[in-house]
Motif scaffolding. Structure first.
Motif, PDB file in Angstrom:
ATOM      1  N   ALA A  68     -16.258 -16.873 -78.692  1.00 50.77           N
ATOM      2  CA  ALA A  68     -17.396 -18.129 -78.140  1.00 50.77           C
ATOM      3  C   ALA A  68     -17.131 -19.240 -78.273  1.00 50.77           C
ATOM      4  CB  ALA A  68     -18.781 -17.392 -78.713  1.00 50.77           C
ATOM      5  N   TYR A  69     -16.661 -19.520 -79.773  1.00 46.91           N
ATOM      6  CA  TYR A  69     -16.323 -21.185 -79.982  1.00 46.91           C
ATOM      7  C   TYR A  69     -15.484 -21.730 -79.056  1.00 46.91           C
ATOM      8  CZ  TYR A  69     -14.837 -25.006 -82.676  1.00 46.91           C
ATOM      9  OH  TYR A  69     -14.740 -26.348 -83.034  1.00 46.91           O
ATOM     10  N   ILE A  70     -14.141 -21.123 -78.922  1.00 47.78           N
ATOM     11  CA  ILE A  70     -13.287 -21.511 -78.118  1.00 47.78           C
ATOM     12  C   ILE A  70     -14.083 -21.483 -76.351  1.00 47.78           C
ATOM     13  CG2 ILE A  70     -11.189 -20.869 -76.560  1.00 47.78           C
ATOM     14  CD1 ILE A  70     -10.144 -19.706 -79.336  1.00 47.78           C
ATOM     15  N   ALA A  71     -14.701 -20.670 -76.030  1.00 50.85           N
ATOM     16  CA  ALA A  71     -15.321 -20.751 -74.686  1.00 50.85           C
ATOM     17  C   ALA A  71     -16.093 -21.811 -74.604  1.00 50.85           C
ATOM     18  CB  ALA A  71     -16.224 -19.704 -74.294  1.00 50.85           C
ATOM     19  N   ARG A  72     -17.072 -22.219 -75.620  1.00 53.03           N
ATOM     20  CA  ARG A  72     -17.823 -23.538 -75.727  1.00 53.03           C
ATOM     21  C   ARG A  72     -17.074 -24.843 -75.671  1.00 53.03           C
ATOM     22  NH1 ARG A  72     -20.730 -20.271 -79.247  1.00 53.03           N
ATOM     23  NH2 ARG A  72     -19.774 -21.349 -80.892  1.00 53.03           N
ATOM     24  N   ARG A  73     -15.825 -24.787 -76.315  1.00 53.90           N
ATOM     25  CA  ARG A  73     -15.161 -25.937 -76.503  1.00 53.90           C
ATOM     26  C   ARG A  73     -14.384 -26.104 -75.071  1.00 53.90           C
ATOM     27  NH1 ARG A  73     -15.039 -29.599 -80.679  1.00 53.90           N
ATOM     28  NH2 ARG A  73     -13.221 -30.059 -79.715  1.00 53.90           N
ATOM     29  N   ILE A  74     -14.028 -24.998 -74.288  1.00 53.43           N
ATOM     30  CA  ILE A  74     -13.351 -25.262 -73.270  1.00 53.43           C
ATOM     31  C   ILE A  74     -14.459 -25.453 -71.922  1.00 53.43           C
ATOM     32  CG2 ILE A  74     -11.895 -24.073 -71.230  1.00 53.43           C
ATOM     33  CD1 ILE A  74     -10.765 -22.598 -73.679  1.00 53.43           C
TER      34      ILE A  74
END
Length: 102
Positions: A68-74
């Motif tokens: 979820a963190y990576i998805a938010r960053r991307i």
């Protein structure tokens, strides 16, 4: 002798042309992989993933849900949708509360 030398000099070219016609499965897989990597680079996917994973590495402590963190960053859209979902969950909770449901 001269004719033989010329024939030998041309032989690799002729054989090379024939050999290039049929690629091995490994060569085809390698080419496909290279095309895929170029496609990802062209569209900024590799850079976005690298930036997100570097940011994740620098977090302290690490987030509970790294995906979820990576998805938010991307994707900024992901963040907006996540916020809208939280807002709507709050609306649903307040409607249930006002109607006496749990």
């Amino acid at each position: 002798f001269i004719r033989c030398a010329r024939a030998r000099a041309r032989a690799p070219l002729l054989l090379g042309d024939m050999a290039g016609a049929g690629k091995t499965p490994e060569e085809e897989a390698y080419e496909r992989k290279q095309e895929y990597k170029a496609y990802l680079h062209k569209h900024g996917v590799i850079e976005a993933l690298n930036n997100a994973t570097v940011a994740l590495f620098e977090e302290s402590p690490f987030p509970e849900n790294p995906l979820a963190y990576i998805a938010r960053r991307i994707s900024p859209d992901y963040v907006a949708l996540e916020e809208k979902c939280r807002d709507l969950e709050g609306v649903v909770a307040s409607l249930k509360h006002s109607h006496g449901r749990k």
